[in-house]
Design an enzyme around this catalytic site. Structure first.
Site, short mmCIF file in Angstrom:
data_model
loop_
_atom_site.label_atom_id
_atom_site.label_comp_id
_atom_site.label_asym_id
_atom_site.label_seq_id
_atom_site.Cartn_x
_atom_site.Cartn_y
_atom_site.Cartn_z
N ASP A 126 2.40 7.28 6.94
CA ASP A 126 3.60 7.76 6.24
C ASP A 126 3.17 8.44 4.95
OD1 ASP A 126 6.08 8.14 5.09
OD2 ASP A 126 6.53 6.01 4.87
N ASP A 163 8.43 13.60 9.39
CA ASP A 163 8.10 12.34 8.74
C ASP A 163 7.79 11.33 9.83
OD1 ASP A 163 7.96 10.18 6.78
OD2 ASP A 163 9.25 11.39 5.51
N HIS A 206 5.30 1.07 5.75
CA HIS A 206 5.11 0.62 4.37
C HIS A 206 4.32 -0.69 4.29
CE1 HIS A 206 8.28 3.22 2.08
NE2 HIS A 206 7.57 3.91 2.97
N GLU A 253 7.74 12.42 -2.32
CA GLU A 253 8.83 12.06 -1.42
C GLU A 253 9.22 10.61 -1.57
OE1 GLU A 253 10.70 10.56 2.35
OE2 GLU A 253 8.86 9.93 1.33
N GLU A 254 8.22 9.75 -1.80
CA GLU A 254 8.47 8.31 -1.82
C GLU A 254 9.33 7.86 -3.00
OE1 GLU A 254 7.97 6.40 0.54
OE2 GLU A 254 6.32 7.19 1.75
N HIS A 311 5.27 15.32 3.73
CA HIS A 311 4.82 14.92 2.39
C HIS A 311 3.44 14.27 2.41
CE1 HIS A 311 5.76 10.47 2.47
NE2 HIS A 311 6.73 10.82 3.29
#
Length: 368
Positions: free
Chosen positions: A192, A248, A335, A225-226, A80
């Protein structure tokens, strides 16, 4: 709608004798909050479209790059291109912007950050703010501020000034770019999953020149995706492959305060993490392991007892079911504005994807 622009070119990223691939650097520096992936799309268009046999876009903003379009079996690699972000929800009379989060933020990380807001007229810079620690009571200092207690300061004086620059619904990301800090180890706000997206797209670019490729291979740069693997849902449905591998990031647990009894043992620099569990088709799992061992590609094993928090969860149950695998690139500080990855793990992931695709024979399926 933000303008479709590629990320501003920066000087080549080198650390000692290591140089990061230009495509990866461009992708990491592209600002692509969930639902506003324009800059990352433009980077993929630039680097991938000219290098493959077929290329398409869809209404979710996904990008699909295919090589050997008449091949068998049909394979889908997915990574993603969206990242965490902020979305403007309110502007007060003094011109301060309030926002909600796009994706799973650690609220302790939000305040005191420079941000880039994507608007129809270009990027507007701002700073996230909250009440200074000197003005807090001892009790307040112990609290994590709620999202509505943090704001974005544009340096303006009035609501009218702010509204001339931004609109409700504009999105923002932290103003923090990619940097190599030691050898092949780099930091970025959005490894990410720009690392995974790069891996699947780069694998397809390399497969273009492989004469012994029997399979039809498509790399999908997926969106949203998130907030629930939404781009992968439509990508898997439209492609309907025989095999799929999502790529991922996963938690590198070799930093302090990570208990391997709870989270497993995964090392930065230890190679891609190969997932095993109900989300993973056993045929594709064993095939991935054989490819890694045959080609001496380092890998690590992860057990996950439930649908994973990745595109793999959506792909597995699309159409009548898709034989799905999952590779995770070890990452520290997920994150946060400074996620850390060893780019050698990214390269080994690309190599494993290439070898997996080349190992497939016509007629192979994931039925078990």
């Amino acid at each position: 709608m933000a303008k479709k622009k590629t990320a501003k070119k920066v000087s080549k990223q080198k650390s000692e004798a290591y140089e990061a691939p230009e495509f990866l650097v461009d992708l990491l520096n592209a600002r692509s909050p969930t639902g506003a992936e324009y800059e990352a799309q433009a980077v993929v268009d630039k680097h991938v479209e000219p290098a493959v046999d077929a290329y398409r876009r869809d209404t979710m903003g996904n990008r699909f790059a295919t090589v050997n379009p008449d091949g068998d079996p049909r394979v889908l690699f997915a990574g993603h291109i969206d990242e965490l972000g902020l979305i403007i929800t309110y502007i007060n009379e003094q011109g301060f912007l309030y926002f909600d989060t796009l994706g799973g933020h650690d609220k302790t990380m939000i305040s005191g950050r420079r941000v880039s807001i994507l608007t129809k007229d270009g990027v507007i810079k701002g700073v996230t703010g909250k009440r200074a620690i000197h003005l807090m009571s001892p009790e307040d200092r112990k609290k994590v501020p709620e999202t509505h207690e943090i704001w974005i300061d544009l340096g303006v004086k009035t609501k009218a000034e702010a509204e001339a620059l931004v609109r409700i619904g504009d999105t923002a990301v932290y103003d923090q770019s990619f940097e190599l800090i030691r050898g092949s180890v780099g930091v970025a706000r959005a490894f990410d999953d720009k690392a995974g997206a790069y891996a699947v797209l780069e694998a397809v670019r390399r497969l273009k020149s492989e004469k012994k490729l029997a399979a039809r291979v498509t790399a999908a740069a997926t969106t949203q995706e998130e907030i629930g693997t939404r781009g992968a849902m439509t990508a898997a449905f439209s492609e309907n492959p025989d095999f799929a591998i999502a790529v991922d990031v996963g938690h590198a647990t070799d930093s302090p305060d990570c208990d391997p009894r709870k989270y497993g043992s995964f090392k930065q620099g230890g190679g891609p993490i190969v997932c095993r569990g109900p989300n993973i088709n056993p045929v594709i799992f064993e095939h991935i392991i054989r490819c890694a061992e045959k080609n001496k590609i380092p890998y690590q094993l992860e057990a996950d007892p439930r649908p994973t928090g990745t595109d793999a969860r959506a792909i597995q149950v699309a159409q009548s079911g898709i034989a799905t695998g999952l590779l995770s690139i070890p990452l520290r500080y997920m994150h946060t504005p400074s996620e850390m990855v060893d780019l050698e793990d990214v390269e080994h992931t690309v190599q494993l994807l290439v070898e997996f695709a080349l190992s497939l024979k016509k007629g192979e399926r994931g039925i078990w």
